[in-house]
Design a protein around this motif. Structure first.
Motif, short mmCIF file in Angstrom:
data_model
loop_
_atom_site.label_atom_id
_atom_site.label_comp_id
_atom_site.label_asym_id
_atom_site.label_seq_id
_atom_site.Cartn_x
_atom_site.Cartn_y
_atom_site.Cartn_z
N LEU A 141 -12.86 -0.64 -17.72
CA LEU A 141 -11.44 -0.34 -17.77
C LEU A 141 -10.78 -0.63 -19.12
CD1 LEU A 141 -10.35 -1.59 -14.24
CD2 LEU A 141 -10.80 0.75 -14.99
N LEU A 142 -11.36 -1.49 -19.93
CA LEU A 142 -10.78 -1.80 -21.24
C LEU A 142 -11.66 -1.18 -22.32
CD1 LEU A 142 -8.64 -3.27 -22.93
CD2 LEU A 142 -10.06 -5.32 -22.82
N TRP A 143 -11.04 -0.38 -23.19
CA TRP A 143 -11.76 0.35 -24.23
C TRP A 143 -11.28 -0.09 -25.61
CZ3 TRP A 143 -14.12 5.67 -23.44
CH2 TRP A 143 -14.52 5.85 -22.10
N HIS A 144 -12.09 0.19 -26.63
CA HIS A 144 -11.66 -0.12 -27.99
C HIS A 144 -12.29 0.87 -28.97
CE1 HIS A 144 -15.45 -2.44 -29.15
NE2 HIS A 144 -15.58 -2.32 -27.85
N SER A 175 5.07 -5.38 -40.33
CA SER A 175 4.42 -5.43 -41.64
C SER A 175 2.90 -5.44 -41.55
CB SER A 175 4.89 -6.67 -42.41
OG SER A 175 4.41 -7.86 -41.80
N LYS A 176 2.35 -5.63 -40.34
CA LYS A 176 0.89 -5.70 -40.17
C LYS A 176 0.32 -4.32 -39.86
CE LYS A 176 -0.97 -9.09 -38.01
NZ LYS A 176 -1.37 -10.08 -36.97
N PRO A 177 -0.60 -3.81 -40.69
CA PRO A 177 -1.17 -2.47 -40.45
C PRO A 177 -2.07 -2.45 -39.22
CG PRO A 177 -2.32 -3.56 -42.23
CD PRO A 177 -1.15 -4.44 -41.88
N ILE A 178 -2.33 -1.24 -38.75
CA ILE A 178 -3.15 -1.03 -37.55
C ILE A 178 -4.35 -0.17 -37.91
CG2 ILE A 178 -3.22 -0.02 -35.24
CD1 ILE A 178 -0.20 -0.53 -35.08
N ALA A 179 -5.54 -0.72 -37.69
CA ALA A 179 -6.77 0.03 -37.90
C ALA A 179 -7.65 0.03 -36.66
CB ALA A 179 -7.55 -0.54 -39.08
N VAL A 200 -8.75 -7.04 -32.27
CA VAL A 200 -8.19 -5.76 -32.68
C VAL A 200 -6.76 -5.95 -33.15
CG1 VAL A 200 -9.67 -4.42 -31.15
CG2 VAL A 200 -7.44 -5.22 -30.32
N ASP A 201 -6.27 -4.95 -33.85
CA ASP A 201 -4.91 -5.02 -34.39
C ASP A 201 -3.85 -4.69 -33.35
OD1 ASP A 201 -5.93 -5.51 -37.03
OD2 ASP A 201 -6.33 -3.34 -37.20
N ALA A 215 2.96 -13.03 -25.25
CA ALA A 215 1.50 -12.92 -25.48
C ALA A 215 1.21 -12.17 -26.77
CB ALA A 215 0.84 -12.22 -24.30
N ALA A 216 1.96 -11.11 -27.04
CA ALA A 216 1.74 -10.33 -28.25
C ALA A 216 2.16 -11.09 -29.49
CB ALA A 216 2.50 -9.00 -28.16
N MET A 217 3.33 -11.68 -29.46
CA MET A 217 3.86 -12.36 -30.64
C MET A 217 3.03 -13.60 -30.98
SD MET A 217 6.22 -10.37 -31.64
CE MET A 217 6.94 -11.39 -32.94
N GLU A 218 2.64 -14.37 -29.98
CA GLU A 218 1.93 -15.62 -30.25
C GLU A 218 0.47 -15.38 -30.65
OE1 GLU A 218 2.53 -18.53 -27.13
OE2 GLU A 218 4.62 -17.87 -26.89
N GLN A 219 -0.09 -14.24 -30.27
CA GLN A 219 -1.48 -13.96 -30.62
C GLN A 219 -1.60 -12.98 -31.79
OE1 GLN A 219 -4.27 -14.14 -26.92
NE2 GLN A 219 -2.33 -13.30 -26.15
N GLY A 220 -0.46 -12.58 -32.34
CA GLY A 220 -0.47 -11.75 -33.54
C GLY A 220 -1.05 -10.36 -33.35
N ILE A 221 -0.80 -9.75 -32.19
CA ILE A 221 -1.33 -8.42 -31.90
C ILE A 221 -0.18 -7.48 -31.58
CG2 ILE A 221 -1.69 -8.99 -29.45
CD1 ILE A 221 -4.15 -7.17 -29.49
N HIS A 222 -0.26 -6.25 -32.09
CA HIS A 222 0.71 -5.23 -31.73
C HIS A 222 0.51 -4.84 -30.26
CE1 HIS A 222 2.12 -4.29 -35.84
NE2 HIS A 222 0.85 -4.45 -36.22
N TYR A 223 1.60 -4.63 -29.54
CA TYR A 223 1.50 -4.09 -28.19
C TYR A 223 2.39 -2.87 -28.07
CZ TYR A 223 1.52 -3.33 -23.23
OH TYR A 223 1.39 -2.73 -22.00
#
Length: 260
Positions: A141-144, A175-179, A200-201, A215-223
């Motif tokens: 169910l979770l892909w990357h 300011s954080k890019p997404i790859a 992942v970004d 969860a997003a802000m504290e773990q530094g991930i875009h949601y």
């Protein structure tokens, strides 16, 4: 499969049901609702309607095009819902039975299918490269995967908007890019912790909860909350197109607008 007097191909309801159950590997899944034939209609299918959810509006449009069967991602008889057939559920089922229309529903098996599934199709639509499942999460169910070139959060939001026809909610540091990206269509916002552990970004799903922001802000991930309906429109459409091609059926994908 046979051909009727007008030269259109016809497949039996039983044969269609058996094919779908095998093609989607239904027996491998533990789900929240029955997968497969949910309401029995006429024994032969030549006109098929697909849609995301078996709502009254979809059923009425299927009646209008003389559908023999409806195939959806969100069907009936969910775990913990009332078991009685009254009110809204009665009206939906009565409309199907009055017009002898079969209803097929496939939930997690359609999310997970590696070819026409919701997650695979979302990756295709967004141009995500090397899409693959994240093995520690059950049922595929979770892909990357990754993008061809890094983009800004604003650019990725615009891509989602263009593809899904719906503006996503973005949480994260612009300011954080997404790859690199992880995703799970529908109501899978709580996979954000596994996505963060993958490194992942960004993570995409359909819905958002109050806790998702922290969860997003504290773990530094875009949601990106991109819409439950919007992220799950492509799998059921692709499945209908596959069946139409394989069995020469008349197929109508009907998109009932849903902003959620």
């Amino acid at each position: 499969m046979s051909t009727n007097q007008h030269g259109k191909s016809v497949i039996s309801r039983q044969a269609l049901s058996s094919y779908l159950d095998t093609f989607l590997n239904v027996s491998a899944f533990k789900d929240y609702a029955p997968n497969g034939l949910q309401v029995e209609g006429k024994g032969q299918v030549r006109t098929l309607v697909t849609g995301v959810t078996a709502c009254q509006a979809l059923i009425e449009q299927a009646i209008a095009v003389n559908a023999d069967a409806i195939l959806v991602h969100h069907g009936f008889f969910w775990k913990n819902e009332p078991e009685v057939i009254t009110g809204m559920k009665y009206r939906r089922i009565k409309a199907l039975m009055d017009h002898d229309i079969s209803l097929f529903g496939y939930h997690l098996p359609l999310d997970a299918h590696h070819g026409i599934g919701n997650n695979a199709q979302l990756a295709y639509q967004l141009g995500i490269l090397s899409p693959r499942v994240y093995e520690p999460v059950a049922q595929d169910l979770l892909w990357h995967g990754h993008l061809e070139h890094p983009v800004t959060a604003t650019e990725f939001s615009q891509l989602l908007n263009n593809v899904l026809k719906r503006e996503p909610l973005h949480i994260g540091d612009n300011s954080k890019p997404i790859a690199t990206i992880a995703w799970c269509t529908g109501g899978a916002q709580d996979y954000i912790d596994q996505a963060a552990q993958m490194g992942v970004d960004a993570f995409i799903s359909g819905e958002v909860s109050e806790r998702t922001y922290h969860a997003a802000m504290e773990q530094g991930i875009h949601y990106f909350a991109a819409g439950h309906h919007a992220t799950e429109q492509f799998g059921i459409k692709a499945l209908g197109q596959h069946l139409a091609s394989k069995f020469d059926l008349t197929h109508h994908f009907i998109d009932i607008v849903n902003p959620v």
